[in-house]
Design a protein around this motif. Structure first.
Motif, PDB file in Angstrom:
ATOM      1  N   ASN A  83       0.826  -1.211   0.000  1.00  0.00           N
ATOM      2  CA  ASN A  83       0.000   0.000   0.000  1.00  0.00           C
ATOM      3  C   ASN A  83       0.854   1.251   0.000  1.00  0.00           C
ATOM      4  O   ASN A  83       0.616   2.189  -0.760  1.00  0.00           O
ATOM      5  CB  ASN A  83      -0.936  -0.005   1.214  1.00  0.00           C
ATOM      6  N   ALA A  84       1.866   1.265   0.855  1.00  0.00           N
ATOM      7  CA  ALA A  84       2.755   2.435   0.929  1.00  0.00           C
ATOM      8  C   ALA A  84       3.857   2.378  -0.133  1.00  0.00           C
ATOM      9  O   ALA A  84       4.594   3.344  -0.307  1.00  0.00           O
ATOM     10  CB  ALA A  84       3.381   2.534   2.317  1.00  0.00           C
ATOM     11  N   ARG A  85       3.958   1.242  -0.825  1.00  0.00           N
ATOM     12  CA  ARG A  85       5.004   1.024  -1.832  1.00  0.00           C
ATOM     13  C   ARG A  85       6.403   1.234  -1.269  1.00  0.00           C
ATOM     14  O   ARG A  85       7.205   1.982  -1.818  1.00  0.00           O
ATOM     15  CB  ARG A  85       4.779   1.922  -3.051  1.00  0.00           C
ATOM     16  N   ARG A  86       6.646   0.559  -0.159  1.00  0.00           N
ATOM     17  CA  ARG A  86       7.993   0.631   0.411  1.00  0.00           C
ATOM     18  C   ARG A  86       8.401  -0.755   0.904  1.00  0.00           C
ATOM     19  O   ARG A  86       7.547  -1.628   1.170  1.00  0.00           O
ATOM     20  CB  ARG A  86       8.052   1.638   1.558  1.00  0.00           C
ATOM     21  N   GLY A  87       9.727  -0.939   1.015  1.00  0.00           N
ATOM     22  CA  GLY A  87      10.235  -2.223   1.498  1.00  0.00           C
ATOM     23  C   GLY A  87      11.520  -2.045   2.275  1.00  0.00           C
ATOM     24  O   GLY A  87      12.319  -1.145   1.982  1.00  0.00           O
ATOM     25  N   ALA A  88      11.703  -2.918   3.275  1.00  0.00           N
ATOM     26  CA  ALA A  88      12.932  -2.893   4.078  1.00  0.00           C
ATOM     27  C   ALA A  88      13.965  -3.821   3.452  1.00  0.00           C
ATOM     28  O   ALA A  88      13.615  -4.827   2.826  1.00  0.00           O
ATOM     29  CB  ALA A  88      12.617  -3.349   5.499  1.00  0.00           C
ATOM     30  N   ILE A  89      15.232  -3.482   3.647  1.00  0.00           N
ATOM     31  CA  ILE A  89      16.319  -4.311   3.112  1.00  0.00           C
ATOM     32  C   ILE A  89      17.244  -4.735   4.242  1.00  0.00           C
ATOM     33  O   ILE A  89      17.621  -3.923   5.086  1.00  0.00           O
ATOM     34  CB  ILE A  89      17.123  -3.539   2.035  1.00  0.00           C
ATOM     35  N   GLY A  90      17.598  -6.021   4.236  1.00  0.00           N
ATOM     36  CA  GLY A  90      18.593  -6.532   5.177  1.00  0.00           C
ATOM     37  C   GLY A  90      19.469  -7.534   4.446  1.00  0.00           C
ATOM     38  O   GLY A  90      19.017  -8.173   3.489  1.00  0.00           O
ATOM     39  N   LEU A 121       8.205  -0.014  -6.360  1.00  0.00           N
ATOM     40  CA  LEU A 121       8.193   0.616  -5.043  1.00  0.00           C
ATOM     41  C   LEU A 121       8.630   2.079  -5.146  1.00  0.00           C
ATOM     42  O   LEU A 121       9.287   2.491  -6.103  1.00  0.00           O
ATOM     43  CB  LEU A 121       9.092  -0.145  -4.063  1.00  0.00           C
ATOM     44  N   HIS A 122       8.253   2.829  -4.129  1.00  0.00           N
ATOM     45  CA  HIS A 122       8.554   4.263  -4.072  1.00  0.00           C
ATOM     46  C   HIS A 122       9.723   4.550  -3.129  1.00  0.00           C
ATOM     47  O   HIS A 122      10.407   5.561  -3.260  1.00  0.00           O
ATOM     48  CB  HIS A 122       7.297   4.996  -3.569  1.00  0.00           C
ATOM     49  N   ARG A 123       9.922   3.628  -2.176  1.00  0.00           N
ATOM     50  CA  ARG A 123      10.923   3.885  -1.141  1.00  0.00           C
ATOM     51  C   ARG A 123      11.466   2.555  -0.618  1.00  0.00           C
ATOM     52  O   ARG A 123      10.724   1.567  -0.495  1.00  0.00           O
ATOM     53  CB  ARG A 123      10.240   4.661   0.000  1.00  0.00           C
ATOM     54  N   VAL A 124      12.770   2.552  -0.327  1.00  0.00           N
ATOM     55  CA  VAL A 124      13.377   1.412   0.376  1.00  0.00           C
ATOM     56  C   VAL A 124      14.068   1.949   1.619  1.00  0.00           C
ATOM     57  O   VAL A 124      14.517   3.102   1.640  1.00  0.00           O
ATOM     58  CB  VAL A 124      14.373   0.629  -0.518  1.00  0.00           C
ATOM     59  N   HIS A 125      14.135   1.109   2.645  1.00  0.00           N
ATOM     60  CA  HIS A 125      14.717   1.593   3.895  1.00  0.00           C
ATOM     61  C   HIS A 125      15.439   0.464   4.613  1.00  0.00           C
ATOM     62  O   HIS A 125      15.269  -0.726   4.287  1.00  0.00           O
ATOM     63  CB  HIS A 125      13.640   2.226   4.784  1.00  0.00           C
TER      64      HIS A 125
END
Ligand SMILES: CC(C)(COP(=O)(O)OP(=O)(O)OC[C@H]1O[C@@H](n2cnc3c(N)ncnc32)[C@H](O)[C@@H]1OP(=O)(O)O)[C@@H](O)C(=O)NCCC(=O)NCCS
Length: 178
Positions: A83-90, A121-125
């Protein structure tokens, strides 16, 4: 996903071999990972890989060397908030002789490309311990900006360590650096 030195491909239960198992039970590798608070058996790891593969909000990839296919670590995009088009990376580079050679940075760049170009996606964090200099440097080299600090958020032995929050927006991303 192919880069200059690396290929990222889906991680499978067949990748759970003694080498991968050893990374997960090596305190030197997992010092900054939450996975260190438990021990891992082969069955545990296989179940983890199966569960991640079945999850629509997660992409778990093996980091392999392009020249010989050697499996040197893993990288995950997830959880993804569609929904927010974001994903976390590890990520982790488990093979000791492969750390500090630019592979972590390249793996981050490759999965960021996948996140923006393929998944829209719009953002990665990401988040890391302030004392994890290699992780901090790798994410920053891949274009991430520091977005905040969480005071004494983590515990490393008997010491409390700040958490660093990092993020990268689609509009800031430089694809030519992949
Ligand atoms: C963190 C990690 C993924 C970085 O990957 P890597 O392949 O070792 O990092 P890179 O070779 O791409 O290096 C990125 C930058 O960090 C620096 N760096 C790497 N290892 C370092 C170290 N031990 N000390 C200081 N700087 C280091 C590199 O010099 C490079 O910066 P530079 O090009 O400006 O010199 C890897 O070290 C790792 O898997 N560590 C264990 C698990 C972990 O901590 N994961 C991250 C959780 S957030």
């Amino acid at each position: 996903m192919e880069g200059r030195h690396l290929v990222l491909r889906p991680l499978t239960p067949e990748d759970v071999v003694p080498g991968y198992l050893a990374w997960m039970n090596d305190p030197g590798v997992t010092r900054f990972l939450e996975s260190r608070f438990r021990s891992w058996s082969r069955e545990d790891l296989e179940a983890y890989v199966r569960a991640e593969r079945a999850c629509p909000d997660s992409v778990l990839l093996a980091i392999t060397l392009r020249e010989d296919g050697r499996h040197i670590g893993n990288i995950k995009l997830g959880p993804i908030d569609h929904n927010a088009r974001r994903g976390a990376i590890g990520l982790l580079i488990g093979e000791g002789d492969c750390r500090g050679r630019g592979y972590g940075t390249q793996a981050i760049r490759l999965i960021v490309r996948h996140a923006f170009e393929d998944l829209g996606l719009h953002r990665v964090h990401a988040g890391c311990y302030a004392t994890n200099v290699a992780s901090l440097a790798a994410f920053k080299k891949a274009g991430f900006r520091e977005e905040g600090r969480q005071r004494q958020h983590w515990r490393d032995g008997e010491t409390y360590v700040d958490g660093v929050l990092l993020g990268l927006l689609r509009e800031e991303w430089c694809p030519e650096e992949t």
